[in-house]
Design a protein around this motif. Structure first.
Motif, mmCIF file in Angstrom:
data_model
loop_
_atom_site.group_PDB
_atom_site.id
_atom_site.type_symbol
_atom_site.label_atom_id
_atom_site.label_comp_id
_atom_site.label_asym_id
_atom_site.label_seq_id
_atom_site.Cartn_x
_atom_site.Cartn_y
_atom_site.Cartn_z
ATOM 1 N N LEU B 70 0.832 -1.214 0.000
ATOM 2 C CA LEU B 70 0.000 0.000 0.000
ATOM 3 C C LEU B 70 0.867 1.265 0.000
ATOM 4 N N VAL B 71 1.992 1.169 0.695
ATOM 5 C CA VAL B 71 2.930 2.298 0.706
ATOM 6 C C VAL B 71 3.524 2.488 -0.698
ATOM 7 N N ILE B 72 3.865 1.374 -1.341
ATOM 8 C CA ILE B 72 4.465 1.452 -2.685
ATOM 9 C C ILE B 72 3.459 2.033 -3.683
ATOM 10 N N LEU B 73 2.203 1.586 -3.612
ATOM 11 C CA LEU B 73 1.194 2.100 -4.553
ATOM 12 C C LEU B 73 1.080 3.624 -4.453
ATOM 13 N N GLN B 74 1.062 4.127 -3.231
ATOM 14 C CA GLN B 74 0.935 5.573 -3.049
ATOM 15 C C GLN B 74 2.192 6.300 -3.517
ATOM 16 N N TYR B 75 3.354 5.660 -3.276
ATOM 17 C CA TYR B 75 4.623 6.231 -3.748
ATOM 18 C C TYR B 75 4.621 6.338 -5.266
ATOM 19 N N VAL B 76 4.250 5.258 -5.921
ATOM 20 C CA VAL B 76 4.218 5.228 -7.389
ATOM 21 C C VAL B 76 3.243 6.287 -7.902
ATOM 22 N N ASP B 77 2.111 6.409 -7.228
ATOM 23 C CA ASP B 77 1.099 7.374 -7.670
ATOM 24 C C ASP B 77 1.592 8.810 -7.510
ATOM 25 N N GLU B 78 2.287 9.068 -6.408
ATOM 26 C CA GLU B 78 2.755 10.433 -6.151
ATOM 27 C C GLU B 78 3.936 10.810 -7.045
ATOM 28 N N LEU B 79 4.711 9.804 -7.411
ATOM 29 C CA LEU B 79 5.975 10.099 -8.104
ATOM 30 C C LEU B 79 5.826 10.209 -9.610
ATOM 31 N N PHE B 80 5.016 9.339 -10.184
ATOM 32 C CA PHE B 80 4.971 9.259 -11.643
ATOM 33 C C PHE B 80 3.708 9.901 -12.212
ATOM 34 N N ALA B 81 3.893 10.592 -13.309
ATOM 35 C CA ALA B 81 2.754 11.179 -14.005
ATOM 36 C C ALA B 81 1.937 10.047 -14.631
#
Lengths: 238, 238
Positions: B70-81
């Protein structure tokens, strides 16, 4: 966001999960109505607002309920201007979310198991788990603070992990008074012990966790140990 | 963000938690190196990257490890367009985080307990818990989709809760084949059953969960039921 928001917090005085939300709202400078719940007689509003878990805290914002303390903290941080609770950098945000989840998934169940244990053997096992989790938090703090160069997990000021872990400190004090157990022991976790001192002395903590809370927590622990009392009461908050 | 990122995902073919991350990265159009872990012989890289839980998935981004799906999903969402994974609206984000946590904290333990149960009584109890959690997800989907007016939890396209719950679907199919149990039963949870059809038929799901995964999952379940096999293997992913 408009200044005038209708914010109601359904809470419980001794719940660390509720204290987190109080702290976040206070840090944002947002005023709110606090409603103490009676867990032996939960309000219709609580049951309607959190039908899944039926637990506090629930933040009701303009009529919409938000449940689960970590979800609420992020909601408050995203919605209101003012001091940031989560870090701005995505990697630091991920790290903060990781440790917040660790506190709730590993440290809390171990600590709660310890507080409510009736048998000595079970208690000893949970003490071990609690102290192991605290050691991990020492390592986490060392990393997040650059070996103590920063005052808090959140850097120079209180942030997400500080609130999440700090909400347990008055309970740790209660455990120290009842059982003589130093959960955060300066000889074993020196960085975390210094952090706890700073956190406890901070304006943010003093505003939402007055000293008498530890006295009340002591009474609760003693009640837990009395077989006639329903030990599941605390568990009815998150 | 620069187009050229060094992204390595430490995973396990049948882990729903890993599949989530594959799906999120694929949705963002980000290429990454996938490294299959052997949980009987965990790599030094895994142990070094996730010393706390020693579990997959771990996403290593430019040398920095991010753990917990869940942490990774949010990281990916915040980082990549690219396509958003979490909703933009703070209240909808809070709702999505609430249900994602529900899947991991309530549905997963019930389902996993059911899969690995050796005794019939224990299995029956866990089946009950699993189905109760699925009924809650039906209510959640009804609310999120306006009684099925939207195709997904995320609205017209796949979002956070879709990925989180959808990552279990091939395992549910495996349970159906082995035990004849319809976890998502069209007669009891019709909206969720229609959602599962749509999700399973989506390009996003087909790209990361090829059909043979359910066959492999069937083999795993049968192995779980054989006493000589270490039933804790799946638990070593998140």
């Amino acid at each position: 966001m408009a200044d005038k928001e209708d914010l109601k917090l359904l809470g419980l005085q001794l719940s660390p999960f509720v204290i987190r939300v109080c702290m976040a709202l206070t840090m944002k400078g947002v005023s709110f109505e606090y409603v103490e719940e009676d867990l032996n007689n939960k309000s219709e509003l609580l049951l309607k607002s959190n039908p899944v878990h039926k637990k506090v805290p629930v933040l009701i914002h303009n009529g919409k309920p938000i449940c689960e303390s970590l979800v609420i903290l992020q909601y408050v941080d995203e919605l209101f201007a003012g001091r940031s609770i989560l870090p701005a950098d995505p990697f630091e945000r991920a790290t903060a979310r990781f440790w917040a989840a660790y506190v709730d998934d590993k440290l809390f169940p171990a600590w709660y198991g310890m507080v409510k244990a009736q048998a000595e053997e079970e208690r000893a096992e949970k003490v071990k788990e609690t102290l192991a989790a605290i050691e991990k938090m020492e390592v986490a703090f060392a990393k997040c603070s650059g070996n103590g160069n920063a005052a808090f997990f959140g850097g120079d000021s209180i942030g997400y992990v500080d609130i999440v872990l700090g909400s347990f400190l008055f309970w740790f004090e209660a455990v120290r008074r009842v059982d003589g157990l130093e959960i955060i022991d300066a000889s074993k976790t020196p960085l975390l012990a210094a952090w706890a001192e700073r956190f406890g002395g901070s304006v943010e903590a003093k505003e939402v966790v007055p000293v008498p809370e530890a006295d009340l927590a002591v009474q609760y622990i003693n009640k837990f140990r009395a077989p006639a009392i329903d030990a599941a009461k605390l568990a009815s908050s998150e």
